[in-house]
Design a protein around this motif. Structure first.
Motif, PDB file in Angstrom:
ATOM      1  N   ALA A  37       0.828  -1.207   0.000  1.00 27.96           N
ATOM      2  CA  ALA A  37       0.000   0.000   0.000  1.00 27.96           C
ATOM      3  C   ALA A  37       0.865   1.261   0.000  1.00 27.96           C
ATOM      4  O   ALA A  37       0.413   2.333  -0.375  1.00 27.96           O
ATOM      5  N   SER A  38       2.111   1.112   0.385  1.00 27.82           N
ATOM      6  CA  SER A  38       3.042   2.234   0.417  1.00 27.82           C
ATOM      7  C   SER A  38       3.445   2.640  -1.005  1.00 27.82           C
ATOM      8  O   SER A  38       3.366   1.847  -1.939  1.00 27.82           O
ATOM      9  N   ASP A  39       3.908   3.843  -1.159  1.00 31.24           N
ATOM     10  CA  ASP A  39       4.382   4.323  -2.452  1.00 31.24           C
ATOM     11  C   ASP A  39       5.893   4.102  -2.592  1.00 31.24           C
ATOM     12  O   ASP A  39       6.518   4.653  -3.490  1.00 31.24           O
ATOM     13  N   LEU A  40       6.479   3.288  -1.701  1.00 29.37           N
ATOM     14  CA  LEU A  40       7.922   3.060  -1.720  1.00 29.37           C
ATOM     15  C   LEU A  40       8.307   1.916  -2.653  1.00 29.37           C
ATOM     16  O   LEU A  40       7.631   0.895  -2.710  1.00 29.37           O
ATOM     17  N   SER A  41       9.423   2.123  -3.349  1.00 28.61           N
ATOM     18  CA  SER A  41      10.029   1.075  -4.169  1.00 28.61           C
ATOM     19  C   SER A  41      11.496   0.980  -3.765  1.00 28.61           C
ATOM     20  O   SER A  41      12.045   1.903  -3.146  1.00 28.61           O
ATOM     21  N   LEU A  42      12.138  -0.101  -4.140  1.00 29.90           N
ATOM     22  CA  LEU A  42      13.557  -0.254  -3.810  1.00 29.90           C
ATOM     23  C   LEU A  42      14.412   0.777  -4.532  1.00 29.90           C
ATOM     24  O   LEU A  42      15.315   1.372  -3.939  1.00 29.90           O
ATOM     25  N   SER A  43      14.136   1.020  -5.802  1.00 29.17           N
ATOM     26  CA  SER A  43      14.933   2.018  -6.521  1.00 29.17           C
ATOM     27  C   SER A  43      14.688   3.412  -5.952  1.00 29.17           C
ATOM     28  O   SER A  43      15.608   4.226  -5.861  1.00 29.17           O
ATOM     29  N   GLY A  44      13.462   3.678  -5.528  1.00 26.49           N
ATOM     30  CA  GLY A  44      13.159   4.966  -4.908  1.00 26.49           C
ATOM     31  C   GLY A  44      13.874   5.139  -3.577  1.00 26.49           C
ATOM     32  O   GLY A  44      14.394   6.214  -3.265  1.00 26.49           O
ATOM     33  N   LEU A  45      13.912   4.077  -2.770  1.00 28.61           N
ATOM     34  CA  LEU A  45      14.634   4.138  -1.493  1.00 28.61           C
ATOM     35  C   LEU A  45      16.120   4.372  -1.727  1.00 28.61           C
ATOM     36  O   LEU A  45      16.756   5.159  -1.015  1.00 28.61           O
ATOM     37  N   LEU A  46      16.670   3.687  -2.720  1.00 28.20           N
ATOM     38  CA  LEU A  46      18.085   3.864  -3.058  1.00 28.20           C
ATOM     39  C   LEU A  46      18.378   5.324  -3.385  1.00 28.20           C
ATOM     40  O   LEU A  46      19.315   5.924  -2.846  1.00 28.20           O
ATOM     41  N   LYS A  47      17.580   5.895  -4.258  1.00 29.38           N
ATOM     42  CA  LYS A  47      17.788   7.296  -4.639  1.00 29.38           C
ATOM     43  C   LYS A  47      17.654   8.208  -3.423  1.00 29.38           C
ATOM     44  O   LYS A  47      18.468   9.116  -3.218  1.00 29.38           O
ATOM     45  N   HIS A  48      16.631   7.968  -2.621  1.00 25.25           N
ATOM     46  CA  HIS A  48      16.372   8.815  -1.453  1.00 25.25           C
ATOM     47  C   HIS A  48      17.532   8.805  -0.464  1.00 25.25           C
ATOM     48  O   HIS A  48      17.986   9.867  -0.030  1.00 25.25           O
ATOM     49  N   VAL A  49      18.020   7.619  -0.103  1.00 27.05           N
ATOM     50  CA  VAL A  49      19.081   7.593   0.910  1.00 27.05           C
ATOM     51  C   VAL A  49      20.364   8.228   0.394  1.00 27.05           C
ATOM     52  O   VAL A  49      21.075   8.896   1.151  1.00 27.05           O
ATOM     53  N   ALA A  50      20.670   8.048  -0.883  1.00 25.29           N
ATOM     54  CA  ALA A  50      21.864   8.693  -1.447  1.00 25.29           C
ATOM     55  C   ALA A  50      21.702  10.206  -1.437  1.00 25.29           C
ATOM     56  O   ALA A  50      22.626  10.943  -1.075  1.00 25.29           O
ATOM     57  N   GLU A  51      20.522  10.669  -1.810  1.00 25.36           N
ATOM     58  CA  GLU A  51      20.268  12.110  -1.848  1.00 25.36           C
ATOM     59  C   GLU A  51      20.298  12.726  -0.450  1.00 25.36           C
ATOM     60  O   GLU A  51      20.873  13.789  -0.235  1.00 25.36           O
ATOM     61  N   VAL A  52      19.701  12.033   0.503  1.00 31.97           N
ATOM     62  CA  VAL A  52      19.686  12.535   1.883  1.00 31.97           C
ATOM     63  C   VAL A  52      21.108  12.592   2.441  1.00 31.97           C
ATOM     64  O   VAL A  52      21.503  13.586   3.053  1.00 31.97           O
ATOM     65  N   GLU A  53      21.877  11.538   2.223  1.00 31.27           N
ATOM     66  CA  GLU A  53      23.255  11.527   2.724  1.00 31.27           C
ATOM     67  C   GLU A  53      24.050  12.674   2.112  1.00 31.27           C
ATOM     68  O   GLU A  53      24.742  13.408   2.816  1.00 31.27           O
ATOM     69  N   GLN A  54      23.942  12.857   0.797  1.00 33.58           N
ATOM     70  CA  GLN A  54      24.673  13.933   0.127  1.00 33.58           C
ATOM     71  C   GLN A  54      24.247  15.286   0.679  1.00 33.58           C
ATOM     72  O   GLN A  54      25.085  16.151   0.931  1.00 33.58           O
ATOM     73  N   SER A  55      22.947  15.466   0.898  1.00 31.55           N
ATOM     74  CA  SER A  55      22.476  16.776   1.359  1.00 31.55           C
ATOM     75  C   SER A  55      22.964  17.087   2.771  1.00 31.55           C
ATOM     76  O   SER A  55      23.296  18.238   3.081  1.00 31.55           O
ATOM     77  N   TRP A  56      23.055  16.067   3.639  1.00 34.02           N
ATOM     78  CA  TRP A  56      23.547  16.321   4.994  1.00 34.02           C
ATOM     79  C   TRP A  56      25.045  16.632   5.005  1.00 34.02           C
ATOM     80  O   TRP A  56      25.493  17.510   5.751  1.00 34.02           O
ATOM     81  N   ILE A  57      25.803  15.953   4.175  1.00 40.60           N
ATOM     82  CA  ILE A  57      27.234  16.267   4.108  1.00 40.60           C
ATOM     83  C   ILE A  57      27.425  17.679   3.554  1.00 40.60           C
ATOM     84  O   ILE A  57      28.266  18.445   4.043  1.00 40.60           O
ATOM     85  N   ALA A  58      26.631  18.044   2.557  1.00 45.90           N
ATOM     86  CA  ALA A  58      26.706  19.410   2.028  1.00 45.90           C
ATOM     87  C   ALA A  58      26.371  20.423   3.126  1.00 45.90           C
ATOM     88  O   ALA A  58      27.083  21.435   3.279  1.00 45.90           O
TER      89      ALA A  58
END
Length: 182
Positions: A46-67
């Protein structure tokens, strides 16, 4: 999948924190083993989550916090108009390209965490309504936050993967290594 994170070298708190971040990254990478792009993008619940979406999200979040820690703008600015794209591949993005991007982000994270004079060094939080005004956090807090964020989504990834084909992380790793589990 629970994996063992070796004890840090005596007094290497940075190494310990980085090892736990990497352990959680591995959980998401393992969930993607052997999947097609279509399978990785599917949303079996029922969630809108996919594995490829999670992959993109965690990489983006990590990059944004380091920035943020470096007091630079994130590579991708998100707002209401494009927030949904943080959880889905768009354009020519693929699982492989996102894994490559995340590998670069992980190297940047490690280099940054190892380069700061102290884990107690702090940086300002963005001026966003969900952060306290004039808030600051330490590099140690940043590492713990990345562990929490990635672990949370690694758990989602386990459930999504098992919903796709019944495979568990133990079975996926055993198959990848040419061994058997259980």
């Amino acid at each position: 999948m629970v994996t063992h994170v070796p004890a840090e070298a005596r007094g290497d708190e940075r190494g310990a924190l980085l090892a736990f971040i990497e352990e959680q990254r591995g959980g998401i990478r393992r969930a993607l083993l052997g999947l097609t792009e279509e399978q990785a993008a599917s949303k079996p619940s029922a969630s809108d989550l996919s594995l490829s979406g999670l992959l993109k999200h965690v990489a983006e979040v990590e990059q944004s916090w380091i920035a943020r820690a470096k007091q630079e703008p994130p590579a991708i600015q998100r707002d209401e108009s494009n927030w949904h794209e943080t959880f889905q591949l768009v354009g020519d993005e693929t699982v492989e390209s996102q894994l490559g991007h995340w590998e670069k982000v992980a190297a940047e994270t490690e280099a940054y965490v190892r380069s700061v004079p102290s884990l107690d060094d702090s940086f300002p939080l963005p001026n966003d309504p969900w952060f306290p005004p004039e808030g600051r956090v330490s590099v140690r807090w940043l590492c713990l936050h990345l562990i929490r964020e990635t672990a949370r989504h690694a758990g989602h990834a386990d459930i999504i993967r098992e919903s796709l084909d019944g495979a568990t992380a133990f079975e996926l790793v055993a198959k990848e290594q040419g061994t058997s589990w259980g």
